[in-house]
Motif scaffolding. Structure first.
Motif, PDB file in Angstrom:
ATOM      1  N   LEU A  87      -0.090   4.328   6.337  1.00  0.00           N
ATOM      2  CA  LEU A  87       0.050   2.977   5.798  1.00  0.00           C
ATOM      3  C   LEU A  87       1.202   2.883   4.794  1.00  0.00           C
ATOM      4  CD1 LEU A  87      -3.657   1.893   5.292  1.00  0.00           C
ATOM      5  CD2 LEU A  87      -1.994   0.911   6.876  1.00  0.00           C
ATOM      6  N   THR A  88       1.530   4.008   4.163  1.00  0.00           N
ATOM      7  CA  THR A  88       2.644   3.978   3.210  1.00  0.00           C
ATOM      8  C   THR A  88       3.960   3.657   3.909  1.00  0.00           C
ATOM      9  OG1 THR A  88       1.520   5.475   1.684  1.00  0.00           O
ATOM     10  CG2 THR A  88       3.916   5.312   1.504  1.00  0.00           C
TER      11      THR A  88
ATOM     12  N   ALA B  94      -6.415   4.147  -0.815  1.00  0.00           N
ATOM     13  CA  ALA B  94      -5.377   3.339  -0.157  1.00  0.00           C
ATOM     14  C   ALA B  94      -5.828   1.898  -0.032  1.00  0.00           C
ATOM     15  CB  ALA B  94      -5.063   3.917   1.224  1.00  0.00           C
ATOM     16  N   LEU B  95      -7.100   1.697   0.346  1.00  0.00           N
ATOM     17  CA  LEU B  95      -7.629   0.344   0.465  1.00  0.00           C
ATOM     18  C   LEU B  95      -7.601  -0.367  -0.886  1.00  0.00           C
ATOM     19  CD1 LEU B  95      -9.075  -1.901   2.014  1.00  0.00           C
ATOM     20  CD2 LEU B  95     -11.241  -0.742   1.536  1.00  0.00           C
ATOM     21  N   GLY B  96      -8.033   0.320  -1.952  1.00  0.00           N
ATOM     22  CA  GLY B  96      -8.062  -0.298  -3.269  1.00  0.00           C
ATOM     23  C   GLY B  96      -6.691  -0.699  -3.760  1.00  0.00           C
ATOM     24  N   VAL B  97      -5.715   0.191  -3.590  1.00  0.00           N
ATOM     25  CA  VAL B  97      -4.354  -0.104  -4.046  1.00  0.00           C
ATOM     26  C   VAL B  97      -3.756  -1.259  -3.250  1.00  0.00           C
ATOM     27  CG1 VAL B  97      -2.016   0.814  -4.255  1.00  0.00           C
ATOM     28  CG2 VAL B  97      -3.967   2.240  -4.868  1.00  0.00           C
TER      29      VAL B  97
ATOM     30  N   LEU C  82      -5.345  -3.707  -1.638  1.00  0.00           N
ATOM     31  CA  LEU C  82      -6.005  -4.967  -1.979  1.00  0.00           C
ATOM     32  C   LEU C  82      -5.556  -5.465  -3.350  1.00  0.00           C
ATOM     33  CD1 LEU C  82      -9.657  -4.366  -0.703  1.00  0.00           C
ATOM     34  CD2 LEU C  82      -7.881  -5.779   0.343  1.00  0.00           C
ATOM     35  N   LEU C  83      -5.401  -4.547  -4.304  1.00  0.00           N
ATOM     36  CA  LEU C  83      -4.950  -4.933  -5.636  1.00  0.00           C
ATOM     37  C   LEU C  83      -3.542  -5.517  -5.586  1.00  0.00           C
ATOM     38  CD1 LEU C  83      -5.348  -5.009  -8.695  1.00  0.00           C
ATOM     39  CD2 LEU C  83      -4.486  -2.658  -8.782  1.00  0.00           C
ATOM     40  N   ALA C  84      -2.632  -4.816  -4.907  1.00  0.00           N
ATOM     41  CA  ALA C  84      -1.263  -5.310  -4.809  1.00  0.00           C
ATOM     42  C   ALA C  84      -1.210  -6.636  -4.063  1.00  0.00           C
ATOM     43  CB  ALA C  84      -0.378  -4.274  -4.117  1.00  0.00           C
ATOM     44  N   HIS C  85      -2.011  -6.740  -3.002  1.00  0.00           N
ATOM     45  CA  HIS C  85      -2.045  -7.974  -2.211  1.00  0.00           C
ATOM     46  C   HIS C  85      -2.539  -9.136  -3.066  1.00  0.00           C
ATOM     47  CE1 HIS C  85      -1.788  -9.536   1.949  1.00  0.00           C
ATOM     48  NE2 HIS C  85      -2.649 -10.446   1.529  1.00  0.00           N
TER      49      HIS C  85
ATOM     50  N   PHE D 167       1.443   6.122  -7.223  1.00  0.00           N
ATOM     51  CA  PHE D 167       0.521   6.749  -6.286  1.00  0.00           C
ATOM     52  C   PHE D 167       1.261   7.608  -5.261  1.00  0.00           C
ATOM     53  CE2 PHE D 167      -1.940   3.130  -7.879  1.00  0.00           C
ATOM     54  CZ  PHE D 167      -3.110   3.772  -8.236  1.00  0.00           C
ATOM     55  N   GLY D 168       2.595   7.510  -5.238  1.00  0.00           N
ATOM     56  CA  GLY D 168       3.384   8.397  -4.393  1.00  0.00           C
ATOM     57  C   GLY D 168       3.323   9.844  -4.830  1.00  0.00           C
TER      58      GLY D 168
END
Length: 279
Positions: A250-251, A47-50, A52-55, A155-156
Motif C-alpha cells: 500500500l505504501t 497501515a489501516l490506522g495511518v 484512515l487518519l491521513a484520509h 512510519f517509513g
C-alpha cells in the motif's frame, strides 16, 4: 533579516525544537515496535490506522480550506466531492487490489505496481497545477497544513526495521527509509518555521518539498531496478525485495503517489503566496 523578522523567528525556535524532539521520540518507539513485534505491521492494522487518519485529515482540511474561499456553498460542496470521491475510490481500489494480491510479482503480465505509482501522478499533477479552483483553495488554506500533514512519513522507518531484521536489502531500505524518516521528522518543524512568516521559513519549506520528492525518486528508481520483473537491473545479494504484498504494498501503490501530489500542491501554494506578497 530585519529586526521585526528576527523578533518573530526568535520565539518560534523553542516550539521547533520541541516538535522535532517529540517526533524523534515517537519515531524511535515505532521503529522499536516494528523491529520487536513483526506481527504488528503484518496484521495491517497500523497501515489501516495511518491511512484512515491521513484520509480524514485531508477531507477535513479540504472542507475548512473551502470555507475560507469566496465560493458559494454549492460550489464548495461540489469541489469537495469532486476531490474526495475519486480520492476515496482510488484508496479503496488500491486497498482491494493489495488484499487480493494483484500487485504480487507474476500476478499479472502488466506492470500494475509501477502503474499504480506513476499513473495517479501523471494524471493528477497537471490538474492540481493548472486548476483555477485548486488555486483558489490554496490561496485560502494556510501553507503549513500541506507540510505538517506529511508527518506520517516517519512510519517509513519500518523499512529500516525490516533491514535490521534481514527482511529487506539495505541498498533499498537504507535510502528509502532514511529519506522517509527525515521528511517526516522535519515536517512539523518546517511548518512551524513557515508559520513565522520569514523568508528563511519559506525557503526551508521549498527545500523540504524538494527533498521529499527526491526521496521518492530514489526509492522508486531503486525499487523498480531491484524488484523481479521487466525493469530489474540489480539482483540483491541477500534478502530480495518484499514490498509487493499486503500491507506493505500500500505504501508504493497509494501512499507514495498521494504524497507526491501533496508535495506538488505545497510547492504551487508557496509559489502563489510568494507572488501575491510580491505584488
Amino acid at each position: 533579516m530585519n529586526s521585526d523578522a528576527a523578533s518573530v523567528a526568535a520565539p518560534a525556535q523553542p516550539p521547533i525544537r520541541l516538535g522535532l524532539m517529540w517526533t524523534v521520540l515517537f519515531t524511535i518507539l515505532w521503529t522499536w515496535l516494528i523491529y520487536s513485534l513483526p506481527a504488528l505491521p503484518e496484521s495491517g492494522f497500523p497501515a489501516l490506522g495511518v491511512r484512515l487518519l491521513a484520509h480524514g485529515l485531508i477531507a477535513v482540511g479540504l472542507w475548512l480550506g473551502l470555507e475560507n474561499t469566496a465560493l458559494t456553498p454549492e460550489q464548495r460542496r461540489t469541489t469537495w466531492l469532486v476531490v474526495m470521491v475519486p480520492f476515496t475510490l482510488w484508496a479503496a481500489l488500491a486497498w482491494t487490489a493489495a488484499i487480493n494480491g494483484a500487485f504480487r510479482t507474476g500476478a499479472s503480465s502488466l506492470p500494475l505496481l509501477p502503474a499504480a505509482i506513476l499513473l495517479p501522478v501523471i494524471v493528477g499533477a497537471p490538474v492540481l497545477m493548472l486548476s483555477k479552483r485548486v488555486g483558489q483553495l490554496l490561496d485560502a488554506m494556510p501553507t503549513t497544513w500541506l507540510i505538517a500533514l506529511q508527518v506520517y512519513r516517519i512510519f517509513g522507518s519500518q523499512w529500516l526495521a525490516y533491514w535490521l531484521r534481514g527482511a529487506l536489502p539495505g541498498l533499498w531500505a537504507l535510502p528509502a527509509g532514511t529519506g522517509d524518516v527525515l521528511t517526516g521528522l522535519f515536517a512539523v518543524p518546517v511548518a512551524i518555521a513557515l508559520a513565522a512568516g520569514t523568508a528563511e521559513g519559506r525557503k526551508g519549506a521549498v527545500f523540504w518539498n524538494i527533498f521529499g520528492l527526491a526521496d521518492f525518486a530514489v526509492a522508486i528508481a531503486l525499487g523498480m531496478a531491484m524488484s523481479p520483473g521487466p525493469f530489474q537491473l540489480i539482483v540483491p545479494d541477500g534478502p530480495s525485495m518484499a514490498v509487493d504484498t499486503f500491507p506493505n504494498v500500500l505504501t508504493p501503490a497509494f501512499v507514495v503517489p498521494s504524497s507526491i501530489l501533496l508535495h506538488v500542491l505545497s510547492l504551487r501554494q508557496l509559489r502563489r503566496r510568494s507572488r501575491a506578497e510580491t505584488v
